[in-house]
Each structure stands twice: as C-alpha cells, then as structure tokens.
Enzyme design. Structure first.
Site, mmCIF file in Angstrom:
data_model
loop_
_atom_site.group_PDB
_atom_site.id
_atom_site.type_symbol
_atom_site.label_atom_id
_atom_site.label_comp_id
_atom_site.label_asym_id
_atom_site.label_seq_id
_atom_site.Cartn_x
_atom_site.Cartn_y
_atom_site.Cartn_z
ATOM 1 N N ILE A 35 -45.368 -47.542 -54.629
ATOM 2 C CA ILE A 35 -44.729 -48.844 -54.391
ATOM 3 C C ILE A 35 -43.214 -48.644 -54.426
ATOM 4 C CG2 ILE A 35 -46.569 -50.375 -55.189
ATOM 5 C CD1 ILE A 35 -45.119 -50.469 -57.924
ATOM 6 N N TYR A 143 -56.854 -58.067 -68.375
ATOM 7 C CA TYR A 143 -57.165 -56.692 -67.953
ATOM 8 C C TYR A 143 -58.680 -56.518 -67.804
ATOM 9 C CZ TYR A 143 -57.189 -51.541 -68.197
ATOM 10 O OH TYR A 143 -57.363 -50.204 -67.946
ATOM 11 N N LYS A 147 -61.085 -55.923 -64.545
ATOM 12 C CA LYS A 147 -61.917 -54.712 -64.452
ATOM 13 C C LYS A 147 -63.389 -55.052 -64.191
ATOM 14 C CE LYS A 147 -58.838 -51.501 -64.702
ATOM 15 N NZ LYS A 147 -58.502 -50.820 -63.426
ATOM 16 N N ILE A 173 -56.613 -42.722 -72.025
ATOM 17 C CA ILE A 173 -56.378 -41.378 -71.479
ATOM 18 C C ILE A 173 -55.110 -40.787 -72.071
ATOM 19 C CG2 ILE A 173 -55.946 -40.065 -69.376
ATOM 20 C CD1 ILE A 173 -57.820 -42.037 -68.010
#
Ligand code: SER
Length: 318
Positions: A35, A143, A147, A173
């Site tokens: 972006i 969120y 999802k 992660i």
C-alpha cells in the site's frame, strides 16, 4: 510455474513470506503487493517485482493479477486485534470488503486464495483448552468478527464458485524481522528485544495467560504447505487450527532467563489486551491439519528462544 501475488507484502508476515516464496518459486514469480504508505525497501524491493495492491481498491488487484498472470494470492492485509478495536470500521473495510475484492478477482481469473484466520476468531464461549477444529466461534473483538467472516466468505466462494480458498488460524507469530503492530500477542516478540538489549521487560498480560504462539519459519511453512496440499485430502478449508507451542508470560520469561540469566520482567497489565487474551484459547487442537495435509511444526519454545536470541544478538540492537 506459479505466479504469486502477496497482498500486504511489507507487513509482519508478508515481509518474510514474500522472500520465502521467492526462494521456492523464483524471484520473478512472486509479486510484493504493497500500500502507498508502506513501500517495500531493501532486499524485498530489490529481489523481485513489486506492485501497488491496496486491497480496498478492486481495480488495483485486478490490474496486478492481469499484468503478472497471477494464479495464487496470499491475502495478508489486516489490522491486528488491539488496533482494530480503535478503528473497527477500517478493520472491517480492509479485512472483509478487501477480501471480497480479492475473491471476485480470483473467481474471474481462477486464482487460489490464502487469507489467514487467527486464534482471535474464537471467543470466551469457545472451549479454551485444546480448542477443537470445529467449535463455537463468537468473538467479541472486531478483529475476531472479521476473521470469522473471512473464514465463512472464503468457504462460500469455494462452495458456490469453486474458488480454491484455503487458510490456517495463526497463533501469535514470533519473528526477528518485521515487528508486529497492535496485536495482543506482540508481547511475546517484544520480550526478546528487551532481553537482548539488556533491558527489563514490562509485561502487559497477567501471569497464567496462556496463548498459542508459533515461530515464523513454522508459520510460513504452514501457509505454503497448505497451499501446496492435495485438494482431494482436504475436508476442511477455512480455516485450519495449527499449533506448535502454548505458553504464559512466566513460561517464556523463564525460558529466556535460562539463556540470559540477568534478564528481569515485571508486570503492568493493559486491561484491553488482558480482556482480549482471556477470551482467546489457551491451546488449539491441530489434529485435522495433521491428518489432512501433514502439518508438523519444527520449533518449540526452547529451540525458538535459542534462535531468536542468536539472531537478535547478531543485529546489534540499539
Ligand atoms: N497476533 C494477532 C494479534 O495479537 C493474533 O492473531 O492480534
């Protein structure tokens, strides 16, 4: 030969996944989609083609798919959980409207699509220990709402139009390359930076707050192996539970301390992060991923910690 577009190539996962895909499929076959506010730099820019690919503009996605004859899209555009709570409409726009843009192009140009879901797609009414593959998903965060929606919409496009959509539910992660921004699991990355810099770490979550986590090499392997998997074996599609380790702040602290004995941690609880973390599972059951596409992680907390510390030390952090 595959031609791959990574949407969100400069983000937390995209920056490493793009490089890994280039290693496996050839530099010119993997387009780094970015972006305007986050252009690729350094190795990511120099090692292969990049293109403006803002998921909220369908024409941009269409142009890149046509120009590079794309057949596989890794759609990693999203706001993480904490930041999504401060910008819920934008989180929906990127996560859900953006996914529609991708899926429509994928339907017309026959692309496979990977759009990760998350442990955030579960909520407080979900069984928290060894959370099953198919279970209650009633998240209360934007969120999580986005999802669960991406899982459903991706399955819909597979069932209705035959678009080859596949995904995993990523845990937190951990990586030493691009820092996450505004997630609930970010503490498990930040703690390593503090430890290696010789600073005390102030943990935003309470002792005993268990969440699933994963080292980046395993996360990348999961995404790529699922996209390579034999479709006739897949009973599930969007999205598979995957797991490699589950720990609480005191567990990761003790593991780091084994390697850096003078490391210290204190607690200063962030109420929003704690609320979100408490609603997420402690650990996921990933049996379906093991059975349907041979999922198997390489790293546990011990081996990840050794590697993280070694890599961060080599970087001479300021
Ligand atoms: N890492 C994400 C977050 O904390 C969870 O998938 O928002």
């Amino acid at each position: 030969m595959k031609n791959i577009l990574v949407v969100g190539a400069t983000g937390q996962i995209g920056s490493e996944l793009t490089m890994e895909l280039r290693k496996r499929y050839g530099n010119n076959h993997v387009i780094a989609g970015y972006i305007q506010s986050s252009e690729p730099k350094g190795e990511l820019l120099e090692s292969g083609p990049s293109a403006l690919a803002d998921v909220t503009y369908s024409e941009m996605i269409l142009d890149v798919v046509k120009k590079y004859k794309i057949d596989t899209i890794y759609n990693l555009a999203a706001l993480l959980s904490v930041v999504a709570e401060s910008k819920p409409q934008l989180a929906w726009h990127i996560g859900v409207d953006g996914l529609f843009n991708i899926l429509e192009v994928a339907r017309q140009y026959n692309c496979a699509v990977f759009t990760p879901s998350s442990i955030g797609s579960f909520g407080s009414t979900t069984p928290h220990v060894k959370t099953p593959q198919d279970t209650i998903q009633r998240p209360r965060t934007m969120y999580g709402v986005t999802k669960v929606t991406t899982e459903l919409v991706s399955d819909y496009y597979y069932g209705r139009y035959g678009v080859d959509t596949r995904a995993v539910r990523f845990p937190g992660i951990i990586s030493n390359v691009t820092a996450p921004g505004g997630g609930t699991t970010d503490y498990a990355v930040d703690i390593y930076y503090s430890a290696v810099k010789g600073q005390r770490f102030v943990c935003p979550l309470k002792e005993g707050t268990f969440m699933d986590m994963m080292y980046m090499p395993d996360a990348m392997n999961a995404a790529i192996s699922l996209m390579e998997a034999d479709p006739t074996r897949l009973i599930h599609r969007n999205a598979f539970n995957i797991a490699s380790m589950s720990f609480a702040p005191e567990t990761i602290y003790a593991e780091i301390k084994k390697n850096l004995p003078s490391f210290e941690m204190t607690y200063d609880i962030d109420p929003l992060k704690q609320l979100i973390a408490d609603s997420w599972p402690d650990s996921l059951d990933d049996t379906c991923a093991q059975q349907e596409w041979d999922w198997k992680p390489q790293y546990n907390l011990e081996s990840m910690t050794v590697d993280m510390i070694e890599k961060l030390k080599a970087r001479d952090l300021k």
